[in-house]
Each structure stands twice: as structure tokens, then as C-alpha cells.
Design a protein around this motif. Sequence first.
Motif, PDB file in Angstrom:
ATOM      1  N   VAL A  38       0.909  -1.246   0.098  1.00  0.00           N
ATOM      2  CA  VAL A  38      -0.143   0.019   0.208  1.00  0.00           C
ATOM      3  C   VAL A  38       0.846   1.265  -0.141  1.00  0.00           C
ATOM      4  O   VAL A  38       0.570   2.347  -0.700  1.00  0.00           O
ATOM      5  N   ALA A  39       1.878   1.172   0.621  1.00  0.00           N
ATOM      6  CA  ALA A  39       2.656   2.453   0.588  1.00  0.00           C
ATOM      7  C   ALA A  39       3.302   2.796  -0.660  1.00  0.00           C
ATOM      8  O   ALA A  39       3.529   3.881  -1.170  1.00  0.00           O
ATOM      9  N   ALA A  40       3.701   1.715  -1.577  1.00  0.00           N
ATOM     10  CA  ALA A  40       3.800   1.998  -2.702  1.00  0.00           C
ATOM     11  C   ALA A  40       2.835   2.513  -3.754  1.00  0.00           C
ATOM     12  O   ALA A  40       3.239   3.195  -4.672  1.00  0.00           O
ATOM     13  N   MET A  41       1.716   2.196  -3.408  1.00  0.00           N
ATOM     14  CA  MET A  41       0.660   2.889  -3.988  1.00  0.00           C
ATOM     15  C   MET A  41       0.427   4.293  -3.738  1.00  0.00           C
ATOM     16  O   MET A  41       0.171   5.267  -4.660  1.00  0.00           O
ATOM     17  N   TRP A  42       0.768   4.554  -2.614  1.00  0.00           N
ATOM     18  CA  TRP A  42       0.653   6.184  -2.146  1.00  0.00           C
ATOM     19  C   TRP A  42       1.776   6.855  -2.720  1.00  0.00           C
ATOM     20  O   TRP A  42       1.662   8.154  -3.297  1.00  0.00           O
ATOM     21  N   HIS A  43       2.991   6.234  -3.041  1.00  0.00           N
ATOM     22  CA  HIS A  43       3.919   6.796  -3.763  1.00  0.00           C
ATOM     23  C   HIS A  43       3.656   7.120  -5.176  1.00  0.00           C
ATOM     24  O   HIS A  43       3.908   8.224  -5.834  1.00  0.00           O
ATOM     25  N   ALA A  44       2.807   6.157  -5.649  1.00  0.00           N
ATOM     26  CA  ALA A  44       2.266   6.586  -7.173  1.00  0.00           C
ATOM     27  C   ALA A  44       1.401   7.836  -7.010  1.00  0.00           C
ATOM     28  O   ALA A  44       1.460   8.783  -8.121  1.00  0.00           O
ATOM     29  N   VAL A  45       0.817   8.196  -5.904  1.00  0.00           N
ATOM     30  CA  VAL A  45      -0.055   9.313  -5.834  1.00  0.00           C
ATOM     31  C   VAL A  45       0.994  10.680  -5.921  1.00  0.00           C
ATOM     32  O   VAL A  45       0.685  11.720  -6.515  1.00  0.00           O
ATOM     33  N   GLY A  46       2.244  10.570  -5.286  1.00  0.00           N
ATOM     34  CA  GLY A  46       3.082  11.682  -5.107  1.00  0.00           C
ATOM     35  C   GLY A  46       3.622  11.668  -6.609  1.00  0.00           C
ATOM     36  O   GLY A  46       3.756  13.016  -7.225  1.00  0.00           O
ATOM     37  N   VAL A  85      -0.498  19.985  -1.121  1.00  0.00           N
ATOM     38  CA  VAL A  85      -1.493  18.825  -1.167  1.00  0.00           C
ATOM     39  C   VAL A  85      -0.651  17.365  -0.686  1.00  0.00           C
ATOM     40  O   VAL A  85      -0.946  16.986   0.263  1.00  0.00           O
ATOM     41  N   LEU A  86       0.664  17.206  -1.063  1.00  0.00           N
ATOM     42  CA  LEU A  86       1.376  16.135  -0.624  1.00  0.00           C
ATOM     43  C   LEU A  86       1.816  16.230   0.587  1.00  0.00           C
ATOM     44  O   LEU A  86       1.637  15.236   1.504  1.00  0.00           O
ATOM     45  N   PHE A 142      -1.844  13.266   7.072  1.00  0.00           N
ATOM     46  CA  PHE A 142      -3.029  12.250   7.115  1.00  0.00           C
ATOM     47  C   PHE A 142      -2.695  10.814   7.238  1.00  0.00           C
ATOM     48  O   PHE A 142      -3.274   9.833   7.360  1.00  0.00           O
ATOM     49  N   GLY A 143      -1.238  10.654   7.155  1.00  0.00           N
ATOM     50  CA  GLY A 143      -0.695   9.367   7.350  1.00  0.00           C
ATOM     51  C   GLY A 143      -0.366   8.717   5.884  1.00  0.00           C
ATOM     52  O   GLY A 143      -0.222   7.396   5.969  1.00  0.00           O
ATOM     53  N   ALA A 144      -0.672   9.418   4.728  1.00  0.00           N
ATOM     54  CA  ALA A 144      -0.258   8.582   3.414  1.00  0.00           C
ATOM     55  C   ALA A 144       1.164   8.712   3.158  1.00  0.00           C
ATOM     56  O   ALA A 144       1.538   9.994   2.963  1.00  0.00           O
ATOM     57  N   PRO A 145       1.851   7.599   2.860  1.00  0.00           N
ATOM     58  CA  PRO A 145       3.443   7.928   2.675  1.00  0.00           C
ATOM     59  C   PRO A 145       3.526   8.285   1.056  1.00  0.00           C
ATOM     60  O   PRO A 145       3.866   7.270   0.257  1.00  0.00           O
ATOM     61  N   VAL A 146       3.264   9.445   0.919  1.00  0.00           N
ATOM     62  CA  VAL A 146       3.345   9.685  -0.954  1.00  0.00           C
ATOM     63  C   VAL A 146       4.737  10.099  -1.261  1.00  0.00           C
ATOM     64  O   VAL A 146       5.034  10.026  -2.390  1.00  0.00           O
ATOM     65  N   ARG A 147       5.589  10.418  -0.203  1.00  0.00           N
ATOM     66  CA  ARG A 147       7.100  10.744  -0.671  1.00  0.00           C
ATOM     67  C   ARG A 147       7.868   9.271  -0.805  1.00  0.00           C
ATOM     68  O   ARG A 147       7.993   8.740   0.270  1.00  0.00           O
ATOM     69  N   LEU A 173      12.284  19.995  -6.127  1.00  0.00           N
ATOM     70  CA  LEU A 173      10.954  20.084  -5.496  1.00  0.00           C
ATOM     71  C   LEU A 173      10.122  18.897  -5.838  1.00  0.00           C
ATOM     72  O   LEU A 173       8.854  19.135  -6.367  1.00  0.00           O
ATOM     73  N   LEU A 174      10.673  17.672  -5.704  1.00  0.00           N
ATOM     74  CA  LEU A 174       9.830  16.519  -6.273  1.00  0.00           C
ATOM     75  C   LEU A 174       9.405  15.888  -5.134  1.00  0.00           C
ATOM     76  O   LEU A 174       8.609  16.454  -4.227  1.00  0.00           O
ATOM     77  N   LEU A 175       9.672  14.724  -4.980  1.00  0.00           N
ATOM     78  CA  LEU A 175       8.992  13.748  -3.909  1.00  0.00           C
ATOM     79  C   LEU A 175       9.530  13.632  -2.360  1.00  0.00           C
ATOM     80  O   LEU A 175       8.983  13.621  -1.383  1.00  0.00           O
ATOM     81  N   ASN A 176      11.042  13.987  -2.251  1.00  0.00           N
ATOM     82  CA  ASN A 176      11.404  14.114  -0.899  1.00  0.00           C
ATOM     83  C   ASN A 176      11.447  15.393  -0.055  1.00  0.00           C
ATOM     84  O   ASN A 176      11.080  16.638  -0.831  1.00  0.00           O
TER      85      ASN A 176
END
Length: 254
Positions: free
Chosen positions: A193-201, A229-230, A236-241, A251-254
Motif C-alpha cells: 500500500v505504501a508503494a501505491m501512495w508513492h504513485a500519488v506523489g 497537497v502532498l 493524514f498518514g499517507a506515505p506519498v513521498r 521540488l519532487l517527492l522528498n
Amino acid sequence: MTVLVDDPLIASMSIRRALPVHESSRRLRELSRECPRVYGVAVMGDLSRRRWWPLAELVSTDRLPRMFDAALAESAGPAAVAQQLAATFAHVVVGRVIPLLALEGRAWDTGPENLWAHVDSEGAIDWVGVTDPTLRALPDDPVFDGRAAVIDDGIVALPSEAALTTWVAHRSHRALAPLFDRLAAVSDGAMPVAAMWHAVGVAAVGAATRVPVLAGTSEMVSMRRAQAVLDALVGFGAPVRGAARPGPGKLLLN
């Protein structure tokens, strides 16, 4: 030369009352005139519901298992299918609203009860609709023009950019969290699931990067809003980065 495509689904819309979401979606469609469904949304009250279904059905019915099995029959394995579907859901919920947020400081409701998906003849999602067309916007949005910030014409002002981006993140989290949990169960854990949230990022950053180039607008404003937003999703606990940067720049995901 860019060709304007007369999309039959868009042409068939019957707009009885023009709202801010119609104007915003028209401007978004002009960013990709050869593929006009890439940006913007439809208003469900404007069209026939053939091949449309509520996004929430992916959680409450057997639609997601059927989608997974159909893709699996043409794929290298369950991990690839899970990755493909996670990226699709990330784009449907977050990747589509970021362009409007970046360009106009507006957003439609990305909550689970508001989004519908349209599928093509092969069952792939190719457009998104909303049942409630009300937009949220910044208080200096031109539509208000000195009037009250809450008005009954399809748009409501939120007090600040931080409030708007947090609202988008909250509604998107409400939509995606159960979707990703369901996908993890259907795929038997083929993708964390964490990898799915990474797809959101990835979806948010990708949209925030492309849109200013197409529109000729500020890259800084676009990325600032996407990153906000990220940041809120992380809250909210979503690991998007992700743990590693997917490309150059800070300015990317980290």
C-alpha cells in the motif's frame, strides 16, 4: 500544428446551466486539444451514464476484482497489474485535480461519493465525472469580484491556499485509502500500500510539472500547490513521498 479533436462524448454533453466547473474544464481541455479528455471533468447531470460508474463501486462491488483479473490475463503478473491500477487511481483522484489547482487555484470535490469513472470499449478508465459540480476556490478568485465569498453559483471560497490544498488532500485521502486497501487485498499483496501512495506523489508532481509548460504559467506556483497537497497527505498518514528522488531538482517527492 495542434488539431482540435471533436470528441463525441464531450460533444454530446447537454449543459443546461453553465457553472464555473464547465468554464474551468473547457480551459483545461484546451491544454491538450488533440486529447481533450486528459484534463478536466464532466458533470454527471450533463450526459448519459452509459459506461459510467461511481468510483466507490470499486470498494463495494466485485468491479475491482474483475478489472484486476481482466488486466492480469494480458499482463506479466499481479505486481504489474497492481502498479498499473494504483497509478490509474492516483491519476483519477489527484492527478486530474492538480492541473486546475495549479492553474486557477480551484478544485472540484475528489471525495469518494462525488467521483465517477468513464471506461472505453476495452474497460479502461478514460474520463472522470463529478456529481456535485461545486468548486472550491481561493478568496481572490475573479468570479467573486467583490461579492460574498460563499455564493450559490457553483463555487465556494476557502480562506487561503493552505485551506484549499488541505481540503483537496483530505477529500483525496478519503477516496484513495479504501481503494488502495481493496487493491492490496484483491492483488494478494502484490504491491505494498505504501508503494501505491508513492504513485500519488508521482501523479501530483508529474501534473504540476507538465501543466505550466502547456499553459505558459508559473512553475513555482504550480509546484508549491502540488507540494502543499502532498504535505497535507503526509499529515493524514499517507506515505506519498518516496525514499529516492525520481529525477533532478529539489521540488519532487522528498
